[in-house]
Design a protein around this motif. Structure first.
Motif, short mmCIF file in Angstrom:
data_model
loop_
_atom_site.label_atom_id
_atom_site.label_comp_id
_atom_site.label_asym_id
_atom_site.label_seq_id
_atom_site.Cartn_x
_atom_site.Cartn_y
_atom_site.Cartn_z
N GLY A 123 0.79 -1.31 -0.06
CA GLY A 123 -0.20 -0.11 -0.12
C GLY A 123 0.83 1.33 -0.02
N GLU A 124 2.02 1.16 0.46
CA GLU A 124 2.91 2.44 0.63
C GLU A 124 3.96 1.99 -0.15
N MET A 125 4.30 3.13 -1.39
CA MET A 125 5.38 3.09 -2.16
C MET A 125 5.79 4.68 -2.52
N GLY A 126 6.78 4.87 -2.30
CA GLY A 126 7.04 6.36 -2.49
C GLY A 126 8.35 6.73 -2.25
N GLU B 114 17.92 14.20 -4.56
CA GLU B 114 18.85 13.34 -5.18
C GLU B 114 18.81 11.88 -4.56
N GLY B 115 18.95 10.86 -5.59
CA GLY B 115 18.93 9.48 -4.95
C GLY B 115 17.75 9.02 -4.95
N ALA B 116 16.38 9.75 -5.05
CA ALA B 116 15.15 9.52 -4.98
C ALA B 116 14.53 8.93 -3.58
N LEU B 117 15.35 8.13 -2.99
CA LEU B 117 15.04 7.76 -1.39
C LEU B 117 13.79 7.11 -1.41
N PHE B 118 13.77 5.80 -2.02
CA PHE B 118 12.58 5.14 -2.36
C PHE B 118 12.29 4.16 -1.19
N SER B 119 10.95 4.17 -0.59
CA SER B 119 10.66 3.34 0.61
C SER B 119 9.38 2.66 0.28
#
Length: 329
Positions: free
Chosen positions: A157-160, A199-204
């Motif tokens: 449910g969480e992607m960002g 920078e680097g997007a920082l995806f979680s």
């Protein structure tokens, strides 16, 4: 391509671009995340409704990461290919006081613990040659005596990615950079496109769901711990990706695929208008249509959906357009 892993303990409770990365990867690398459920482990397979009275809300909706993707810069797009989603053998659904679309009409807490059954080659039905329906992981009985059976279609449910704005931003609502978008179509085989803010997007990623209806009206799906694997790729020159876009299979028609653009915001009408605007921008950029042509195509072939309506203050509205209307690819 390299394969990496983010451990269950490598999680955080806010979208914040100052959080140090749990992992550094290259564009095109694959990452597996071991995620707890949305309760952050506060609800277990043996919990009872009394567990809801002691929930610490500040600990809910944690996400695993963040992952720094080399080469990602503000204005780029992060492509997220969902490769695998493996839920636990159990899940939960709850009516939590003060939460959900009809919270004022359902003030009493309620909790349902589910047993999740994975399809096997011998025991599944409905797909080609007796196998499972494509995209359907298994099933769970809502009420076996009444014959009410829920097909499982796991997704996160969480992607960002981290927002450009400084400070800590709650993981509860969705944002234009993703977050708690709770969009059930983002199961295995789908591709999510997120606008990069830092920078680097920082995806979680996190908030494993074994099944959910559009909107998640009571505020919870079949919540479950989950191992999910994605491939992260940096894309340049995609200015039409200003909110989450995705490409996925239709869960109600396994042979159909579609494009989807979203609108995210506190005004449901304006979020709906944004979803249409973003599809028009996509169609002009990718298929060479004029804006009027694209607008007409949205009207005759597009379906508007409420993907998320309970995680205030923002709604997620999607415009879904079948790929099959494009007969020449």
């Amino acid at each position: 391509m390299s394969i990496h892993a983010v451990k269950r303990a490598q999680c955080h409770l806010a979208w914040d671009n100052s959080i140090s990365p749990a992992l550094h990867v290259q564009s095109g690398d694959t990452v597996t995340f071991d995620c707890l459920d949305a309760s952050n482990g506060q609800i277990t397979s043996s919990s009872t409704v009394s567990s809801l009275h002691s929930l610490v809300f500040a600990q809910l909706d944690q996400v695993n990461g963040p992952v720094h993707v080399a080469g990602a810069a503000p204005g780029d797009t992060l492509r997220v290919d969902v490769l695998a989603a493996e839920p636990a053998e159990w899940g939960w659904t709850a009516c939590i006081p003060g939460f959900g679309l009809l919270a004022d009409e359902f003030p009493e807490p309620a909790l349902k613990i589910w047993s999740l059954h994975k399809h096997t080659a011998e025991g599944s039905q409905g797909g080609e040659g007796g196998g499972p329906v494509p995209g359907e992981y298994g099933y769970a009985w809502f009420d076996e005596a009444r014959g009410i059976r829920i097909p499982l279609r796991p997704f996160a449910g969480e992607m960002g990615v981290a927002p450009a704005e400084p400070g800590a931003h709650s993981t509860i609502p969705p944002y234009r950079t993703g977050g708690n978008i709770d969009t059930r179509h983002l199961s295995v085989g789908s591709t999510l496109y997120l606008p990069v803010g830092v920078e680097g997007a920082l995806f979680s990623i996190g908030d494993g769901h074994a099944a959910q209806g559009d909107g998640e009206v009571c505020g919870t799906a079949i919540e479950t711990p989950m191992k999910v694997t994605v491939r992260l790729t940096v894309l340049k020159d995609t200015p039409y990706v200003q909110t989450p876009h995705f490409s996925a299979c239709n869960p109600h028609a396994s042979t159909e695929e579609f494009y989807c653009t979203t609108g995210v915001g506190p005004d449901i009408r304006e979020a709906t208008r944004d979803a249409v605007r973003h599809m028009i921008a996509f169609l002009t950029a990718q298929h060479g249509l004029g804006r009027v042509e694209a607008y007409m195509l949205c009207s005759v072939a597009g379906d508007l959906r409420m993907h998320e309506v309970v995680d205030m203050p923002n709604y997620v509205i999607g415009l879904m357009l079948p790929k099959s209307v494009f007969t020449r690819g």
